[in-house]
Structures are given as structure tokens and as C-alpha cells.
Write an enzyme that holds these catalytic residues in place. Sequence first.
Site, short mmCIF file in Angstrom:
data_model
loop_
_atom_site.label_atom_id
_atom_site.label_comp_id
_atom_site.label_asym_id
_atom_site.label_seq_id
_atom_site.Cartn_x
_atom_site.Cartn_y
_atom_site.Cartn_z
N GLU A 245 3.09 9.17 -6.21
CA GLU A 245 3.97 7.96 -5.49
C GLU A 245 4.83 7.53 -6.57
O GLU A 245 5.47 6.23 -6.48
CB GLU A 245 3.06 6.95 -5.21
CG GLU A 245 1.91 7.39 -4.11
CD GLU A 245 2.31 7.90 -2.70
OE1 GLU A 245 3.62 7.88 -2.54
OE2 GLU A 245 1.41 8.10 -1.90
N HIS B 265 -0.77 0.14 -6.33
CA HIS B 265 -1.04 0.63 -4.91
C HIS B 265 -2.46 0.84 -5.12
O HIS B 265 -3.16 1.41 -5.84
CB HIS B 265 -0.29 1.87 -4.86
CG HIS B 265 -0.72 2.66 -3.64
ND1 HIS B 265 -0.71 2.16 -2.31
CD2 HIS B 265 -1.15 3.95 -3.52
CE1 HIS B 265 -1.01 2.94 -1.62
NE2 HIS B 265 -1.47 4.07 -2.36
N HIS C 254 -6.33 1.18 -1.89
CA HIS C 254 -6.52 1.46 -0.57
C HIS C 254 -7.55 0.48 -0.04
O HIS C 254 -8.76 0.79 0.01
CB HIS C 254 -7.07 2.83 -0.15
CG HIS C 254 -6.05 4.04 -0.91
ND1 HIS C 254 -6.50 5.27 -0.96
CD2 HIS C 254 -4.67 4.09 -0.87
CE1 HIS C 254 -5.57 5.88 -1.17
NE2 HIS C 254 -4.36 5.36 -1.11
N GLU D 3 -6.61 -20.32 1.01
CA GLU D 3 -5.95 -19.85 -0.51
C GLU D 3 -4.67 -18.83 -0.36
O GLU D 3 -3.81 -18.55 -0.98
CB GLU D 3 -6.82 -18.85 -1.27
CG GLU D 3 -8.05 -19.98 -1.82
CD GLU D 3 -7.64 -21.26 -2.39
OE1 GLU D 3 -6.94 -21.00 -3.45
OE2 GLU D 3 -7.86 -22.14 -1.80
N HIS E 96 -2.71 3.39 5.59
CA HIS E 96 -2.91 3.89 4.20
C HIS E 96 -3.42 2.94 3.12
O HIS E 96 -4.44 3.14 2.53
CB HIS E 96 -1.52 4.66 3.78
CG HIS E 96 -1.64 5.11 2.52
ND1 HIS E 96 -0.96 6.51 2.15
CD2 HIS E 96 -2.02 4.80 1.40
CE1 HIS E 96 -1.26 6.84 1.03
NE2 HIS E 96 -1.78 5.88 0.44
P1 13P Z 1 -2.10 10.16 -6.62
O1 13P Z 1 -3.41 10.91 -7.11
O2 13P Z 1 -0.90 11.05 -6.63
O3 13P Z 1 -1.92 8.85 -7.71
O4 13P Z 1 -2.18 9.74 -4.99
C1 13P Z 1 -3.28 8.70 -4.81
C2 13P Z 1 -2.73 7.89 -3.54
O5 13P Z 1 -3.01 6.98 -3.30
C3 13P Z 1 -1.51 8.54 -2.58
O6 13P Z 1 -1.14 7.69 -1.89
ZN ZN Z 2 -2.42 5.78 -1.61
#
Ligand code: 13P
Ligand code: ZN
Length: 269
Positions: free
Chosen positions: A116, A139, A141, A169, A210
Site C-alpha cells: 500500500e 492502515h 483492519h 466521544e 477492507h
Molecule cells: P502489506 O503486507 O503489503 O502491508 O499488505 C497488508 C494490507 O493490509 C493490504 O491492504
Molecule cells: Zn489492508
Amino acid sequence: MKDIINAPFVREMCEATANMYRLGWDERNGGNISYLLEEKEVSEYLDLKRVLRKIPTSFSAEKLIGRIFIVTGTGKYFKNVEKDPETNLGIVRIGTDGTTAELLWGFKDGGKFTSEFPTHMMSHISRLEVDKKHRIVMHTHPTYTIAMNTVCPLDEKDFTHKLWQSNTEAVIVFPDGVGILPCMICGTNEIGIATAEKIKKFRLVVWTNHGIYGTGATMDEAFGLIETVEKTAQIYMLTLGKAINIIPDDIIKGLAKLWNLTPLEGVLK
Ligand code: 13P
Ligand code: ZN
């Protein structure tokens, strides 16, 4: 030269990735972080003339030429960063052509930066234009954020409203709201361009089906933004279809007023 393993920015990357893993946000290699560093702070630990390898980026980041980042590696597990930072992290400088990353430290096993990287670099460019103190792109998940995004319309104002209505909050932490991108192919320049556009306006951007991006001047700021969205999304999902005590708009407005904040326009009635 001081030992880079003890550098505050390496420690911060270790702590953030370990916390994110333990919160259950980053399964396997999920998630990535990049952190803009000052040349001066890095030069205490590394000879900046010594380039270990040059890695093509597949896009042009001319506005970042000469800028240095510590970044997580592609395919690397957040749970392993703390015990082996030199394999799981790398320090790169954007080369004079704008399309090459010069590796100054890390990715010891021959690895490279996150897939990314386009989104990270393009988002740094966008955020630096609106906030000179900006340094972090994160980033991850987080489970409840993804769950909420799966059952809610892809409408930024509606999604933001639902969050603000679920936790007092929320409006205080992210009065600027949450941006949303539709489901797209990740790891591409296209999703990078789309994210960088959204992130000019929102410090938080959900990638449908995602995860989420958070940005900030510090690791705490980026982490705290995502943490608050995730906690609030958890409340929303645990009460879905059963909530009878939603926070009224006049209370959300009162909270914003009390904290001198301007809530995203068009959300509150
Ligand atoms: P990477 O291992 O390339 O950082 O990818 C993980 C991810 O969250 C892809 O969106
Ligand atoms: Zn990701």
C-alpha cells in the site's frame, strides 16, 4: 552513531504494531504504517549517504523527493515487528527521480515496503498540504468498523452521523467525519489516488470491505482516531436494531460547541 533499535521512532513503530495486533485489528500481515521522519533525527542513527538498495515505487512522488519514512514491510506480520524490527520495518528516502525509494535501513531479508506504499505516499502528500505537522499514515483492519461498513449505506454523512449518535466521544474526536471509498482493488496506484483525494478532507477514510486509514501529526493521534471509530462501531454493531437511546443532534451540537469544534456540514439536523 547511536543504536537505531533504541531510536524513539523505531520504538513507536514497535509499540503501535504490537498494540494493533493485540487489539485484533491486524491478522497475519494485515495493516501497514508509514511515519515521516526528520533528516536530523535519522542522522543521529544512520549515515544518510549509505544507500543499501534502490527499490522502484511504480509511481511518481515528486513532492516527497528527499523525504525519509520508516514503513512496515509487505507480507510482514505486526505481531513480529517488536521482536525483529530490522526485518519487518525499513527506512526509505524518496530518490531524486521521485520514483525510487532508497533503502537506508531494514528489510534485512531482502523485503520491501508495504504493497500500500502508493496510498501511503500519496496520502502524505495530501495531508502535508493541509497540515504542516502531519507525519503518520496508518492502515488497519478493525473488525467492527468493517462489520458496520458492511451493513450501512456507503454514505459518508450517514455513516458519520451513525457514529456520532452512538458515542458522545465520537464528534469530539472526529468532528471532520469519516470518508468512505467503495470496494476497490487494494495495493494499486488507483486506490492510492482515490484515498489521497478523500484524505485531503477527512483524517479517516474507510475502505469498503477492507479496513480504515487514519492520519495524524503523531502516532497517538492516528491511533486514537482509529481506536475511537472502532470502539464506536463496536457499540453500533452490538446494539444494531435494538438501540432506543440514540444521542440527539442537539446534544452532538452542544458537545461540538463546548469543545469549539466545527462538525462536518450536512450531517446534523
Ligand atoms: P502489506 O503486507 O503489503 O502491508 O499488505 C497488508 C494490507 O493490509 C493490504 O491492504
Ligand atoms: Zn489492508
